[in-house]
Design an enzyme around this catalytic site. Sequence first.
Site, PDB file in Angstrom:
ATOM      1  N   SER A 119      11.677  -6.954  -9.243  1.00 33.12           N
ATOM      2  CA  SER A 119      11.142  -8.102  -9.980  1.00 33.12           C
ATOM      3  C   SER A 119      11.403  -9.414  -9.263  1.00 33.12           C
ATOM      4  CB  SER A 119      11.829  -8.201 -11.347  1.00 33.12           C
ATOM      5  OG  SER A 119      11.575  -7.075 -12.126  1.00 33.12           O
ATOM      6  N   HIS A 140       4.727  -4.783  -7.281  1.00 34.03           N
ATOM      7  CA  HIS A 140       5.379  -5.170  -8.536  1.00 34.03           C
ATOM      8  C   HIS A 140       4.430  -4.947  -9.716  1.00 34.03           C
ATOM      9  CE1 HIS A 140       7.418  -8.591 -11.022  1.00 34.03           C
ATOM     10  NE2 HIS A 140       7.848  -7.397 -11.376  1.00 34.03           N
ATOM     11  N   GLU A 152       1.506  -7.315  -8.662  1.00 36.46           N
ATOM     12  CA  GLU A 152       1.819  -8.420  -7.743  1.00 36.46           C
ATOM     13  C   GLU A 152       2.249  -7.774  -6.421  1.00 36.46           C
ATOM     14  OE1 GLU A 152       5.309 -10.713  -8.992  1.00 36.46           O
ATOM     15  OE2 GLU A 152       4.288 -12.579  -8.484  1.00 36.46           O
ATOM     16  N   ASN A 190       7.966 -13.868 -11.990  1.00 35.04           N
ATOM     17  CA  ASN A 190       9.251 -14.117 -12.657  1.00 35.04           C
ATOM     18  C   ASN A 190       9.821 -15.500 -12.392  1.00 35.04           C
ATOM     19  OD1 ASN A 190       9.743 -11.845 -14.315  1.00 35.04           O
ATOM     20  ND2 ASN A 190       9.810 -10.638 -12.426  1.00 35.04           N
TER      21      ASN A 190
END
Length: 284
Positions: A119, A140, A152, A190
């Site tokens: 992450s 991701h 991602e 994130n």
Amino acid sequence: MEIRSVGVIGAGQMGGGIAHVAAAAGLPVTLVDVEDRFLEKGRASIEKNLDREVAKGKRTAEDKAGALARLSTTTRLDALSGCDILVEAIVENETIKRDLFGRLDAIARPGAILASNTSSISITRLAASTRRPESFIGMHFMNPVPVMQLVEVIRGIATSDATAGAVDALARRMGKTPILCNDYPGFVSNRVLMPMLNEAIETLREGVATREAIDGIMKLGMNHPMGPLQLADFIGLDTCLSILRVLHEGFGDPKYRPSPLLVRMVDAGWLGKKSGKGFYEYPA
Ligand code: CAA
Ligand code: NAD
């Protein structure tokens, strides 16, 4: 290079979801975890989520049976030696991931791609624990994997065009939309999401509103499908804390300091939905 077989390491909520969508896309999948009980739990949750898709008319019962037949589970890492790509989805801890990637590099066939579902952790640094940084990439997925559209894709400094191209094609075959970004702490997703969740936790700690009010305000006011406290529980409070620590250390900016309430809850073993208690209670 076309990817024809997939290995997934970690049978938790993310690894299980990745194995689910890869097998449903027609690819043979080998799913690895450290103990049989984690594999059993992972398989049970894949079956439940495939049932959910059959009940909604998204897949047929034959699709479900085919996906399950393509999925094998094992605690032996060397079972991954024939796979074209290995996707790592274990705990969000750089030391543990680097150790695993050193071992996967020795097991994977020459030319196989190593991908991390991290992450937040640097793809370039994870790649440096292998002798194939050109074949290393961040892939991701978002939670819940069978539902969320995005992958991602994060290139490390040495990631080759061939690796990025193969992973882009794999994500599309899995029914996802890949979006590329560069290797910075927390990437895009994130870096933007976690400060909001952290701020919601601080809002609770300061007594600005109840948990229900904070979540209700963000759901009804911003049209978010889940409130931030509910979403933090869903992601896992341990994972949220690890990501915030990567952001805090990586940027050296106090704005990413994890809320002391989040730290105390993780210390207590309150990890959210997966442990039965977080900001809310989840009776088994
Ligand atoms: N696994 C698989 N499928 C699931 C699921 C699960 N755990 N939970 C729900 N679904 C499916 C349902 O089958 C349903 O499918 P259809 O649309 O085909 O009918 C769909 O999701 C909606 O389900 P429900 O109507 O039962 O529930 P809902 O409307 O409350 O939606 C949700 C559930 C999709 C999870 C929604 O609440 C949501 O989008 N939440 C936000 C999720 C999010 O933000 N994810 C990103 C987290 S951050 C991240 O992943 C990155 C990181 O590194 C931390
Ligand atoms: P989880 O706690 O649900 O599952 C992790 C699994 O990895 C567990 O089953 C554990 O037994 C297994 N594991 C740990 N060490 C292992 C090893 N050395 N070899 C094999 N298996 C091992 O965690 P998760 O939520 O699935 O997260 C996994 C990864 O995905 C983390 O890097 C996390 O940051 C990332 N991620 C999480 C989310 C999310 O919303 N939870 C979203 C995107 C990415």
